[in-house]
Write an enzyme that holds these catalytic residues in place. Structure first.
Site, PDB file in Angstrom:
ATOM      1  CD  GLU A 233     -77.894 -20.329 -70.019  1.00 55.63           C
ATOM      2  OE1 GLU A 233     -78.580 -20.798 -69.341  1.00 55.63           O
ATOM      3  OE2 GLU A 233     -76.891 -19.468 -69.592  1.00 55.63           O
ATOM      4  CB  CYS A 267     -80.060 -20.245 -65.785  1.00 50.29           C
ATOM      5  SG  CYS A 267     -78.426 -20.034 -66.228  1.00 50.29           S
TER       6      CYS A 267
END
Length: 461
Positions: A233, A267
């Site tokens: 990720e 993010c």
């Protein structure tokens, strides 16, 4: 006074005061060996426990975390400058995660019937999982991967970011206080060489990383060379699309939260505001006004919304990206500079007139900086949204839900949020495409990600 070197210790620095608040010696070879062996031995026992027993451990973990929530929140606020109200929210979200998986997870791992009457699918654990985790959500990022992996019967070996090792050791203590058996949750405090040794160690069954693209490429390559499953990720430059028929007040409120939560160090966050040209001026005015009103200051004060950035080097990098974008023709609407005085602060910043060839469009801005981009129409907005090496999440604000659904199918992202900003929740899968990584966390996808999907035949004849 003895000088502590970052070559020998993980060092935690309070970004609000600039003071060192912790230093933790890196593990030597013997210490790393002991941790890996405990994880391997723990796996032999943990895999044989029932799902009901593992669920009971998750409930105790939730109770213990809830009882110590304030200590965790204070540590997060001091180590990375996250505003205390947001730090508390992170911890309590983890409490909910543990309880949700304890209640709903076992059904996700139950044997599945197939179209062949004598065959079924079983979900078996793989073994010790090496997790290389980032600093920006030092508790949530860990537990959202660890909890489903542990429920599935794996053990978990955490290598946390060096600037949040105080949080890492609190997590280790949490598992111990909750009575989770030895070896089920282990902690490595190692350099990149130590990570490489762990990946290549035959006792490690799989690897997961949340972090930068560069880190993902390195860890992914090493895991691939070792023939070990990997979930990544990575970064994101999420588009936040606002069409002309949208409720602008609602869109602005969501965009500000989506961009500036955790001081913009997320993010999956609204980073590129792609606004239909007929309302871009009105949206921009409202957005700048709302951003200007955000409280910047001491992260330990309840009313602070923007704290200091977690690392001084990242503030320098962000400022370089802002200045490059301005040199490329972007318009500075707010901020655009480091704040003077004590504390690693960067002024909440808004860049207007951003185009697809600029740094603010092409690169991830990991800090309190928003880029506003004009789009001709919905089709052009999708084109701009997809013009990125990232594909984590996207947001669409519009009154036309039929149009939004069509746009959703054309967006190259792991998640799409219609009339709401990006969030993660244990009930739904989370992850990205392109350079935002691969694999999924949370929901049943996350609990099965590190399992051996085993087909069992009964009486094949």
């Amino acid at each position: 006074m003895t000088t502590i070197s970052s070559q020998t210790h993980a060092i935690s620095v309070d970004p609000f005061t600039g003071e060192q608040i912790g230093h933790y010696p890196f593990d030597d070879a013997a210490t790393q060996e002991a941790s890996l062996q405990r994880a391997a031995d723990g796996f032999k026992q943990w895999r044989t426990t029932s799902l009901a027993e593992r669920s009971e451990h998750l409930v105790r973990l939730a109770d213990t975390l809830e009882a110590g929530a304030e200590a965790f929140a204070q540590m997060i606020a001091r180590e990375i400058g996250k505003p205390i109200s947001q730090a508390r929210g992170e911890v309590h979200k983890c409490v909910g995660l543990c309880r949700w998986y304890a209640e709903h997870g076992p059904a996700m791992l139950a044997p599945e019937a197939t179209q062949i009457a004598t065959a079924r699918i079983e979900y078996r654990p793989l073994g010790p999982i090496l997790a290389v985790m980032p600093w920006n959500f030092p508790v949530w990022q860990v537990l959202r991967g660890a909890v489903p992996a542990l429920l599935a019967g794996n053990t978990y070996v955490l290598k946390h970011a060096p600037n949040v090792m105080g949080s890492a050791y609190l997590l280790l203590e949490l598992f111990q206080r909750a009575g989770v058996p030895q070896g089920v949750f282990e902690l490595l405090n190692v350099t990149p060489d130590g990570v490489t040794r762990a990946i290549n160690d035959p006792r490690i069954a799989a690897v997961t990383l949340t972090g930068s693209v560069r880190a993902g490429m390195a860890i992914g390559a090493q895991a691939g060379a070792a023939l070990k499953k990997c979930v990544l990720e990575l970064g994101g430059s999420d588009p936040f699309i606002v069409l002309a028929d949208a409720d602008l007040d609602a869109a602005v409120k969501a965009a500000v939260i989506g961009r500036y939560q955790n001081t913009g160090q997320v993010c999956a966050a609204a980073k590129r505001m792609i606004v239909e040209e007929s309302v871009v001026e009105a949206f921009t005015a409202k957005f700048v006004e709302a951003t200007r009103a955000l409280a910047v200051g001491n992260p330990l004060q309840d009313d602070t919304y923007i704290g200091p950035m977690a690392r001084f080097d990242l503030r320098d990098e962000l400022d370089g990206q802002v200045q490059a974008s301005l040199a490329e023709g972007a318009t500075l609407l707010l901020g655009g500079h480091k704040l003077e005085g004590v504390g690693n602060f960067y002024a909440p910043t808004v860049l207007g007139d951003v185009t697809r060839d600029m740094t603010a469009f092409q690169q991830e801005l990991f800090g309190p900086v928003a880029a506003i981009i004009s789009a001709r129409d919905a089709e052009h907005a999708v084109e701009l949204a997809n013009d990125s090496e990232f594909g984590l999440a996207a947001t669409i604000y519009t009154a036309d839900l039929t149009l939004a659904e069509r746009m959703t199918s054309a967006l190259d992202t792991g998640g799409v949020f219609i009339n709401g900003y990006c969030a993660s929740d244990p009930r739904v899968a989370f992850g990205g495409v392109k350079k935002s990584g691969f694999g999924r966390e949370l929901s049943h996808f996350g609990v099965r990600e590190f399992t051996n999907v085993q087909t069992v035949w009964l009486d094949r004849n």
